[in-house]
Design a protein around this motif. Structure first.
Motif, short mmCIF file in Angstrom:
data_model
loop_
_atom_site.label_atom_id
_atom_site.label_comp_id
_atom_site.label_asym_id
_atom_site.label_seq_id
_atom_site.Cartn_x
_atom_site.Cartn_y
_atom_site.Cartn_z
N VAL A 104 25.77 82.71 -44.63
CA VAL A 104 24.87 82.55 -43.49
C VAL A 104 25.49 81.58 -42.49
N THR A 105 26.09 80.52 -42.99
CA THR A 105 26.72 79.52 -42.11
C THR A 105 27.87 80.12 -41.32
N ALA A 106 28.70 80.93 -41.97
CA ALA A 106 29.82 81.58 -41.26
C ALA A 106 29.30 82.49 -40.15
N LEU A 107 28.22 83.22 -40.44
CA LEU A 107 27.64 84.10 -39.43
C LEU A 107 27.09 83.31 -38.25
N VAL A 108 26.35 82.25 -38.53
CA VAL A 108 25.76 81.43 -37.47
C VAL A 108 26.86 80.75 -36.65
N ALA A 109 27.88 80.24 -37.30
CA ALA A 109 28.99 79.60 -36.58
C ALA A 109 29.70 80.60 -35.68
N THR A 110 29.88 81.83 -36.17
CA THR A 110 30.52 82.87 -35.36
C THR A 110 29.66 83.19 -34.15
N GLN A 111 28.35 83.32 -34.36
CA GLN A 111 27.46 83.61 -33.24
C GLN A 111 27.54 82.52 -32.17
N ALA A 112 27.50 81.27 -32.59
CA ALA A 112 27.57 80.16 -31.63
C ALA A 112 28.89 80.18 -30.87
N ALA A 113 29.99 80.40 -31.58
CA ALA A 113 31.30 80.42 -30.93
C ALA A 113 31.42 81.57 -29.95
N VAL A 114 30.98 82.76 -30.36
CA VAL A 114 31.06 83.92 -29.47
C VAL A 114 30.20 83.69 -28.23
N TRP A 115 28.99 83.16 -28.41
CA TRP A 115 28.12 82.86 -27.27
C TRP A 115 28.78 81.88 -26.31
N ARG A 116 29.55 80.95 -26.85
CA ARG A 116 30.20 79.93 -26.03
C ARG A 116 31.60 80.32 -25.57
N GLY A 117 32.05 81.52 -25.92
CA GLY A 117 33.36 82.00 -25.49
C GLY A 117 34.53 81.36 -26.22
N VAL A 118 34.30 80.89 -27.43
CA VAL A 118 35.36 80.28 -28.24
C VAL A 118 35.93 81.34 -29.17
N PRO A 119 37.25 81.56 -29.16
CA PRO A 119 37.84 82.55 -30.05
C PRO A 119 37.56 82.22 -31.52
N VAL A 120 37.31 83.27 -32.31
CA VAL A 120 37.00 83.12 -33.72
C VAL A 120 38.05 83.85 -34.56
#
Length: 189
Positions: A104-120
């Motif tokens: 769940v944490t990996a998913l939430v972190a990915t969502q936050a990064a994508v929303w902020r335009g940070v490459p994952v």
């Protein structure tokens, strides 16, 4: 220029460490690198256990994101971590973010990064339960959807460095299969 000053000038790679299992797998990424400054982020449902596991491995967490009740379950974890991870990404603006598996944490972190335009950079883990597999698929879809709007060259270099580090330092199945860089170029491992 001292080694510390040089390290401070490197773009930061946030490595999301969501479990003791992640700590064991991702600790090798904490070592210095000439292209990127890896920052381990101890988090997940029990971030203090993650921090302790990292300490035992000699890989110190650069950040610790706490949850209110480690036993509360995945919904409470998302409710606590989403605003904290979003604020971390927004305020500290890493050049790239690395997640492992389908927690769940990996998913939430990915969502936050994508929303902020940070490459994952997503490092898949074989096996796991149905929810983790579904989360891992969602992470892959989010990473694949990233766009190249106003991407800084340091972000692209940091994502490429994260991919290289995961190939060089992670063992066995803990390697990214496909990483979508914000230049719309795909690297395959």
């Amino acid at each position: 220029m001292t080694a510390r000053e040089q390290q401070d000038e490197l773009p930061e790679l946030f490595v999301i460490v969501a479990s003791a299992d992640d700590a064991g797998a991702l600790a090798p990424l904490a070592a210095r690198d000439p292209e990127v400054c890896p920052v381990l982020v101890a988090t997940g449902p029990d971030p203090m256990a993650v921090d302790e596991a990292l300490d035992d491995l000699g890989a110190l967490a650069g950040r610790v994101l706490l949850v209110d009740d480690p036993e509360a379950g995945p919904v409470a974890e998302v409710a606590a971590l989403l605003p904290r991870l979003d604020a971390l990404v927004a305020d500290d603006r890493p050049a790239a973010l690395l997640v492992r598996g389908g927690s769940v944490t990996a998913l939430v972190a990915t969502q936050a990064a994508v929303w902020r335009g940070v490459p994952v950079v997503a490092v898949p883990v074989d096996g796991g339960d149905t929810v983790a597999s579904a989360n891992q698929a969602a992470i892959g879809a989010l990473v694949a959807s990233q766009e190249a709007h106003d991407t800084a060259p340091d972000d692209v270099r940091a994502a490429a460095a994260a991919h290289r580090l995961s190939r060089e330092r992670l063992t066995g199945g803990d390697r990214p299969r496909v990483v979508r860089l914000p230049t719309h170029r795909t690297l395959s491992a």
